[in-house]
Design an enzyme around this catalytic site. Structure first.
Site, PDB file in Angstrom:
ATOM      1  N   ASP A  19      -1.532 -35.590 -29.521  1.00 60.92           N
ATOM      2  CA  ASP A  19      -2.672 -35.797 -30.817  1.00 60.92           C
ATOM      3  C   ASP A  19      -3.725 -34.792 -30.868  1.00 60.92           C
ATOM      4  OD1 ASP A  19      -3.318 -37.273 -33.157  1.00 60.92           O
ATOM      5  OD2 ASP A  19      -4.517 -38.667 -32.027  1.00 60.92           O
ATOM      6  N   ASN A  21      -3.729 -32.121 -33.449  1.00 59.11           N
ATOM      7  CA  ASN A  21      -3.224 -30.868 -34.199  1.00 59.11           C
ATOM      8  C   ASN A  21      -4.037 -30.686 -35.404  1.00 59.11           C
ATOM      9  OD1 ASN A  21      -1.424 -30.618 -32.029  1.00 59.11           O
ATOM     10  ND2 ASN A  21       0.304 -31.190 -33.494  1.00 59.11           N
ATOM     11  N   ARG A  32      -3.522 -28.214 -42.093  1.00 62.09           N
ATOM     12  CA  ARG A  32      -2.987 -28.926 -40.931  1.00 62.09           C
ATOM     13  C   ARG A  32      -1.866 -28.059 -40.381  1.00 62.09           C
ATOM     14  NH1 ARG A  32      -5.159 -33.805 -40.137  1.00 62.09           N
ATOM     15  NH2 ARG A  32      -3.021 -34.769 -39.088  1.00 62.09           N
ATOM     16  N   HIS A  36      -0.199 -28.153 -36.408  1.00 59.41           N
ATOM     17  CA  HIS A  36       1.075 -28.410 -35.770  1.00 59.41           C
ATOM     18  C   HIS A  36       1.867 -27.052 -35.070  1.00 59.41           C
ATOM     19  CE1 HIS A  36       0.297 -32.273 -37.261  1.00 59.41           C
ATOM     20  NE2 HIS A  36       0.512 -31.835 -38.463  1.00 59.41           N
ATOM     21  N   SER A  64       6.266 -39.808 -35.321  1.00 58.17           N
ATOM     22  CA  SER A  64       6.414 -41.250 -35.252  1.00 58.17           C
ATOM     23  C   SER A  64       6.973 -41.635 -36.403  1.00 58.17           C
ATOM     24  CB  SER A  64       4.798 -41.874 -34.985  1.00 58.17           C
ATOM     25  OG  SER A  64       4.107 -42.072 -36.162  1.00 58.17           O
ATOM     26  N   GLU A  66       5.771 -43.815 -38.097  1.00 60.55           N
ATOM     27  CA  GLU A  66       4.663 -43.994 -39.073  1.00 60.55           C
ATOM     28  C   GLU A  66       4.161 -42.886 -39.712  1.00 60.55           C
ATOM     29  OE1 GLU A  66       4.500 -45.447 -35.996  1.00 60.55           O
ATOM     30  OE2 GLU A  66       5.333 -47.355 -36.757  1.00 60.55           O
ATOM     31  N   LEU A 130      14.122 -29.749 -15.615  1.00 66.25           N
ATOM     32  CA  LEU A 130      13.146 -30.775 -15.907  1.00 66.25           C
ATOM     33  C   LEU A 130      13.952 -31.439 -17.204  1.00 66.25           C
ATOM     34  CD1 LEU A 130       9.940 -31.417 -16.343  1.00 66.25           C
ATOM     35  CD2 LEU A 130      10.188 -29.815 -18.233  1.00 66.25           C
ATOM     36  N   SER A 188      -0.455 -46.198 -30.359  1.00 71.98           N
ATOM     37  CA  SER A 188       0.227 -45.596 -31.540  1.00 71.98           C
ATOM     38  C   SER A 188       1.762 -45.964 -31.576  1.00 71.98           C
ATOM     39  CB  SER A 188      -0.196 -44.321 -32.114  1.00 71.98           C
ATOM     40  OG  SER A 188      -1.685 -44.196 -31.887  1.00 71.98           O
TER      41      SER A 188
END
Ligand code: IPE
Ligand code: IPE
Ligand code: MG
Length: 241
Positions: A19, A21, A32, A36, A64, A66, A130, A188
Site C-alpha cells: 500500500d 503507491n 497515481r 503503481h 483487491s 474493492e 521461491l 483491507s
C-alpha cells in the site's frame, strides 16, 4: 518486543499488502498510475530480497475486489500495467527460479490478461526457489465464500480442513509474517482466513520506498516475537529446549 531474538530462522511465508503507491506519486505531483509503476519496481526488488533471505513463499496483494471502485482511469491504468508487467517480468522471474501463482477471481479480467496469467503460471511451473502468489482481483471474503460454495457443490462437510483445502492458497502453508506498508493498520480484506496466526508488521514506508533494509526490519521484528499458538510462554520455552 523481546530484547533477544526468539529465532534466527526467516519466516517461511511472507504476505504483503503493498500500500501507498498513490501517495508516493501524489507527493511528487505525478499521476497515481506513476506510483503503481514504481510499485512494480519495488516488487521486483522485494522478490529478489526475499529469495536471497531464504523466504520460501511471498504472497502480495496487487488488486483487491474493492479496488474496482476507484476512478475508471486508475483501474484501466492498473490493468494495463499488469498486462505489460507480465510480458516484461516473467522471463526474468523464470530465470531467477520463481514460480508464479495468480490468486483471485478471473471472471471480469480481460481475455488478454487471463491468457498472460495462465502463460506465466505454465512457464514458471517447474521453479522451486521461491513461490510468488500475486493476489489480483482477490478478497478474503471472496476466498472463504468460494471455498464454502465448492464444498457445498461437492457435498463435503464444512470442516476447517475441507475449507482450508478449498481455499485459494491451499498450495502453501499459512503466512508467518503479514506486512502492510503505507502506514494504515488494517487488513483491507487480505488473507482473512489464512492470517489467523500470522505476525503482523505495519511499516510507515510507502510501498515504492520499501527496500531491503525495510524488509530486514520486518524480518527482525518477526524473529523477536514469541509465537504461542494459544499455549503459554512456559510451554513454548519448554518445547523449544
Ligand atoms: C496500493 O497503493 C496499490 C493498490 C491498491 C492497487 P494505493 O493505490 O492504495 O496507494 P495509496 O494508499 O492511495 O497511497
Ligand atoms: C489494499 O489497499 C489493496 C492493495 C494493496 C492491493 P487499499 O488502498 O485498497 O486499502 P484501503 O482502501 O485503504 O483499505
Ligand atoms: Mg491504499
Amino acid at each position: 518486543m523481546a530484547s533477544s531474538p526468539q529465532t534466527t530462522t526467516p519466516p517461511h511465508h511472507v504476505a504483503i499488502v503493498m500500500d501507498g503507491n498513490g501517495r508516493w506519486a501524489t507527493r511528487r505531483f505525478l499521476p497515481r498510475v506513476a506510483g503503481h509503476k514504481q510499485g512494480v519496481e519495488s516488487l521486483r526488488r522485494c522478490v529478489k530480497a526475499c529469495a536471497d533471505r531464504g523466504v520460501g513463499v511471498l504472497t502480495v496483494f496487487a488488486f483487491s475486489s474493492e479496488n474496482w471502485n476507484r476512478p475508471p482511469e486508475e483501474v484501466s491504468g492498473l490493468m494495463q500495467l499488469m498486462v505489460g508487467a507480465l510480458a516484461r517480468e516473467v522471463p526474468r522471474l523464470n530465470a531467477d527460479g520463481v514460480r508464479l501463482h495468480f490468486v483471485g477471481e478471473r471472471a471480469g479480467l480481460s481475455d488478454k490478461m487471463v491468457a498472460g496469467l495462465v502463460l506465466a503460471e505454465q512457464t514458471t511451473a517447474h521453479n522451486t526457489r521461491l513461490i510468488l502468489n500475486i493476489c489480483f482481483n482477490y478478497g478474503g471474503r471472496w476466498d472463504i465464500a468460494r471455498a464454502a460454495a465448492k464444498l457445498a457443490e461437492q457435498g463435503l462437510p464444512m470442516t476447517e480442513m475441507n475449507l482450508d483445502r478449498a481455499m485459494a492458497l491451499a498450495h502453501v502453508p499459512d503466512p508467518d509474517l503479514f506486512i502492510r506498508t503505507g502506514g494504515e493498520q488494517r487488513l483491507s480484506n487480505f488473507l482473512l482466513w489464512q492470517s489467523a496466526y500470522a505476525e503482523l508488521f505495519f511499516s510507515d514506508k510507502l510501498w515504492p520506498e520499501f527496500d531491503e533494509a525495510a524488509l530486514d526490519e520486518a524480518i527482525a521484528a518477526f524473529q523477536g516475537r514469541e509465537r504461542r499458538f494459544g499455549q503459554t510462554s512456559a510451554q513454548v520455552s519448554a518445547s523449544a529446549a
